[in-house]
Design an enzyme around this catalytic site. Sequence first.
Site, PDB file in Angstrom:
ATOM      1  N   ARG A  72       0.917  -1.261   0.170  1.00  0.00           N
ATOM      2  CA  ARG A  72       0.065   0.036   0.011  1.00  0.00           C
ATOM      3  C   ARG A  72       0.745   1.208   0.034  1.00  0.00           C
ATOM      4  O   ARG A  72       1.873   1.315   0.717  1.00  0.00           O
ATOM      5  CB  ARG A  72      -0.871   0.021   1.101  1.00  0.00           C
ATOM      6  CG  ARG A  72      -2.085  -0.856   1.096  1.00  0.00           C
ATOM      7  CD  ARG A  72      -2.963  -0.898   2.368  1.00  0.00           C
ATOM      8  NE  ARG A  72      -2.556  -1.098   3.490  1.00  0.00           N
ATOM      9  CZ  ARG A  72      -1.681  -0.402   4.430  1.00  0.00           C
ATOM     10  NH1 ARG A  72      -1.633   0.921   4.356  1.00  0.00           N
ATOM     11  NH2 ARG A  72      -1.232  -0.971   5.390  1.00  0.00           N
ATOM     12  N   TYR A 200      -1.600  -3.443  -6.580  1.00  0.00           N
ATOM     13  CA  TYR A 200      -1.437  -3.985  -5.430  1.00  0.00           C
ATOM     14  C   TYR A 200      -2.997  -4.336  -4.619  1.00  0.00           C
ATOM     15  O   TYR A 200      -3.595  -3.254  -4.546  1.00  0.00           O
ATOM     16  CB  TYR A 200      -0.307  -3.308  -4.573  1.00  0.00           C
ATOM     17  CG  TYR A 200      -0.408  -3.900  -3.218  1.00  0.00           C
ATOM     18  CD1 TYR A 200       0.211  -5.328  -2.934  1.00  0.00           C
ATOM     19  CD2 TYR A 200      -0.974  -3.066  -2.177  1.00  0.00           C
ATOM     20  CE1 TYR A 200       0.282  -5.664  -1.550  1.00  0.00           C
ATOM     21  CE2 TYR A 200      -1.115  -3.662  -0.694  1.00  0.00           C
ATOM     22  CZ  TYR A 200      -0.424  -5.109  -0.676  1.00  0.00           C
ATOM     23  OH  TYR A 200      -0.289  -5.776   0.658  1.00  0.00           O
ATOM     24  N   LYS A 209      -9.586  -2.243   1.719  1.00  0.00           N
ATOM     25  CA  LYS A 209      -9.310  -1.186   2.622  1.00  0.00           C
ATOM     26  C   LYS A 209     -10.110   0.126   2.210  1.00  0.00           C
ATOM     27  O   LYS A 209     -10.657   0.986   2.994  1.00  0.00           O
ATOM     28  CB  LYS A 209      -7.881  -0.884   2.416  1.00  0.00           C
ATOM     29  CG  LYS A 209      -7.181  -2.131   2.710  1.00  0.00           C
ATOM     30  CD  LYS A 209      -7.258  -2.399   3.827  1.00  0.00           C
ATOM     31  CE  LYS A 209      -6.217  -3.656   4.543  1.00  0.00           C
ATOM     32  NZ  LYS A 209      -6.423  -3.998   5.566  1.00  0.00           N
ATOM     33  N   HIS A 229     -10.659  -2.678  11.489  1.00  0.00           N
ATOM     34  CA  HIS A 229      -9.697  -3.476  10.930  1.00  0.00           C
ATOM     35  C   HIS A 229      -9.269  -4.550  12.048  1.00  0.00           C
ATOM     36  O   HIS A 229      -8.353  -4.679  12.692  1.00  0.00           O
ATOM     37  CB  HIS A 229      -8.428  -2.601  10.878  1.00  0.00           C
ATOM     38  CG  HIS A 229      -7.056  -3.235   9.928  1.00  0.00           C
ATOM     39  ND1 HIS A 229      -5.845  -2.814  10.187  1.00  0.00           N
ATOM     40  CD2 HIS A 229      -6.992  -3.912   8.944  1.00  0.00           C
ATOM     41  CE1 HIS A 229      -5.078  -3.375   9.311  1.00  0.00           C
ATOM     42  NE2 HIS A 229      -5.873  -4.283   8.800  1.00  0.00           N
ATOM     43  N   SER A 251      -1.413  -4.137  10.213  1.00  0.00           N
ATOM     44  CA  SER A 251      -1.091  -5.200   8.819  1.00  0.00           C
ATOM     45  C   SER A 251       0.241  -5.954   9.258  1.00  0.00           C
ATOM     46  O   SER A 251       1.270  -5.074   9.842  1.00  0.00           O
ATOM     47  CB  SER A 251      -0.951  -3.931   7.601  1.00  0.00           C
ATOM     48  OG  SER A 251      -1.957  -3.259   7.417  1.00  0.00           O
ATOM     49  N   CYS A 253       0.932  -7.997  11.212  1.00  0.00           N
ATOM     50  CA  CYS A 253       1.260  -8.442  12.646  1.00  0.00           C
ATOM     51  C   CYS A 253       0.542  -9.536  13.468  1.00  0.00           C
ATOM     52  O   CYS A 253       0.348  -9.792  14.578  1.00  0.00           O
ATOM     53  CB  CYS A 253       0.750  -7.113  13.736  1.00  0.00           C
ATOM     54  SG  CYS A 253       1.920  -5.774  13.460  1.00  0.00           S
ATOM     55  N   ASP A 276      -9.438  -9.654   8.640  1.00  0.00           N
ATOM     56  CA  ASP A 276      -8.696  -8.422   8.351  1.00  0.00           C
ATOM     57  C   ASP A 276     -10.004  -7.335   8.741  1.00  0.00           C
ATOM     58  O   ASP A 276      -9.533  -6.429   9.128  1.00  0.00           O
ATOM     59  CB  ASP A 276      -8.736  -8.316   7.063  1.00  0.00           C
ATOM     60  CG  ASP A 276      -7.852  -6.958   6.572  1.00  0.00           C
ATOM     61  OD1 ASP A 276      -6.740  -6.781   7.524  1.00  0.00           O
ATOM     62  OD2 ASP A 276      -7.930  -6.532   5.627  1.00  0.00           O
ATOM     63  N   ARG A 373       2.073 -12.176  -0.802  1.00  0.00           N
ATOM     64  CA  ARG A 373       0.898 -12.622  -0.246  1.00  0.00           C
ATOM     65  C   ARG A 373       0.098 -13.833  -1.015  1.00  0.00           C
ATOM     66  O   ARG A 373       0.650 -14.117  -2.060  1.00  0.00           O
ATOM     67  CB  ARG A 373      -0.384 -11.348  -0.633  1.00  0.00           C
ATOM     68  CG  ARG A 373       0.136 -10.174  -0.018  1.00  0.00           C
ATOM     69  CD  ARG A 373      -0.199 -10.093   1.530  1.00  0.00           C
ATOM     70  NE  ARG A 373       0.011  -8.778   2.019  1.00  0.00           N
ATOM     71  CZ  ARG A 373      -0.446  -8.177   2.907  1.00  0.00           C
ATOM     72  NH1 ARG A 373      -1.695  -8.461   3.306  1.00  0.00           N
ATOM     73  NH2 ARG A 373      -0.272  -7.049   3.620  1.00  0.00           N
TER      74      ARG A 373
HETATM   75  C1  OXD Z   1      -3.354  -4.764   5.093  1.00  0.00           C
HETATM   76  C2  OXD Z   1      -3.860  -5.898   4.455  1.00  0.00           C
HETATM   77  O1  OXD Z   1      -2.292  -4.050   4.411  1.00  0.00           O
HETATM   78  O2  OXD Z   1      -4.597  -6.577   5.034  1.00  0.00           O
HETATM   79  O3  OXD Z   1      -3.772  -4.433   6.272  1.00  0.00           O
HETATM   80  O4  OXD Z   1      -3.434  -6.121   3.248  1.00  0.00           O
HETATM   81 MN    MN Z   2      -5.257  -5.178   7.016  1.00  0.00          MN
END
Ligand code: OXD
Ligand code: MN
Length: 588
Positions: A72, A200, A209, A229, A251, A253, A276, A373
């Site tokens: 991002r 992306y 998002k 989130h 993100s 974590c 998410d 990913r």
């Molecule tokens: C983020 C995702 O960046 O979920 O938080 O992709």
């Molecule tokens: Mn996320």
Amino acid sequence: MTPLEKWVDEQARLTKPKKIYWCDGSDEEAHKLIECGMKEERIAGHPVFHELNHKTFPNSYLCRSHPTDVARTEHLTYVCHPNKETAGPNNNWISPHEAKERLAKLSDGCMRGRTMYVLPYMMGHPESSYAKACVQLTDTAYVAISMRIMTRMGKSVTEKIGERDDFVKGLHSIGDLNPERRFITHFPDEHFVWSIGSGYGGNALLGKKCFSLRIASWLGFNEGWLAEHMVIIGIEDPKGDVTYITAALPSACGKTNLAMLESSLPGYKVWTIGDDIAWLNIGPDGRLWAINPEAGLFGVAPGTSVNTNPNMMKTLKRKKFYPTLFTNTAFDVDKNEPWWEGIDGTPPKNLLDWQGRHWDSGRGIKAAHPNSRFTVSIYNAPTLSHEFDNPKGVPISAILFGGKRMHVKPLVVEAFNWQNGVFLGSRTGSETTAAAVHEVGVVRRDPMAMLPFCGYNMADYFKHWLNIGKKLTRPPKIFSVNWFRVDDEGNYIWPGFRENIRVLKWIVDRVNNRVEAKETGIGFMPHLKDLELTGLNIANNEMEKLFEINSKDWRQETLDIEDFFNKFDERMPKELRQELNEMKEKLK
Ligand code: OXD
Ligand code: MN
């Protein structure tokens, strides 16, 4: 023409695609789009999809993005409210007029020679009163296929929209993938996202998002709900009772690992509802109810293994929903399989890195991109909760706020009450990760893990959280968690992953009034005897270190929180300043 057809027509006049294709969401169509992405379409010189070994990774494809388009781009993301104050210091802002002028110039003819895919999709179960009907336009099969996995996409959504014009709109083009001409812009009042120059996930899958957090948070502010989130899970205890909780972590974590946790405690089981995003509504019973608006998992690959997340490895190898994508992982040439750092086994001999170059272990460079990913349907998860498709969602008993903090923050703390819990969420800090383009590993305040995703002024967002609490007659308890504290040698003290169930068990016990807790200056903490630690090899002094409140560290922490609050001036709710002052007093 319906309003939808008219809107598509207008966007096509601007972007000038070679053809327009309306997606119906069928399996046959998905195969056709994959075929087209393997044979016709290319990104950064690579075919969009490469078919992987279907014996070991069924239905799976490898994708490589442009090397500058791997995360991002928060600095190129704008929330275009009519005035800057509504966007707040937490967002980049330009006026809607200026944004549209800029984007129109960049979009003029941007789909020339390409196909415009029209993607009708639902965020949430179509029968849920909380769900939203949306349409995204895009010019790459990669995004079309990713949206098929991540949302409930199909012809029935077009029928549902019918003559209405209040559907959520997204216009996306990869443009020329030049970061100089990359913008992700949001128009919250129009329920519209316009994104150009990136393929992306977080920049290009506009239901995720952009809509489900940035725009939905604004809708929630105006309509009395929360877009967050957060992971949503059910924790089943040995008696078979299930307690539902949500957890906000920044993100990369460990949200996906938590969402699919394989319990190390006999009789306990975790059921996945989301990894998410959570939409939280006040139910008629005065409780908070959560739905996951998504239908897929877009998780970080590095570090995922049979050891750290066995359920995800099963999900990735499951042949149920077509297809699964791996983006920017490394590639084992001999086995025709994806590969990443942290996956089981030793690195293959014949490995290509995420850009398709031969990889040499001696150069010390990672083979998979740290933010590589997988994109996989949630229906492939063996841990999927039976309640996933319940249009009402699930009732939430606890909310967890976490971050990655090597120092300062204890393993688990319970807030005194809702207001104190909102304060706890608002002061959360975390070390930055590779999920966004910025320096990695520096602590930044990331309230409720929403800093990059709150679509309006965060001071108003905090006020909104406080107001929601006033309307709940049975509010969830609020906790902070931190799996990442290190010892003096810099080693993680807490084993994490499947052992996190031990912390979840204590939380469930607190929610059900089964155990007492110790009052401290920052909240309630467990009596060590109430933590189920059997089978863990952590010395007592290490356990104590996990809960240590170091006054020097906390003095610095409170100063840092105060600095963050000051960015919002007078708009910052006085209740949170008061909570900060009280905490300072208690810590003296
Ligand atoms: C983020 C995702 O960046 O979920 O938080 O992709
Ligand atoms: Mn996320």
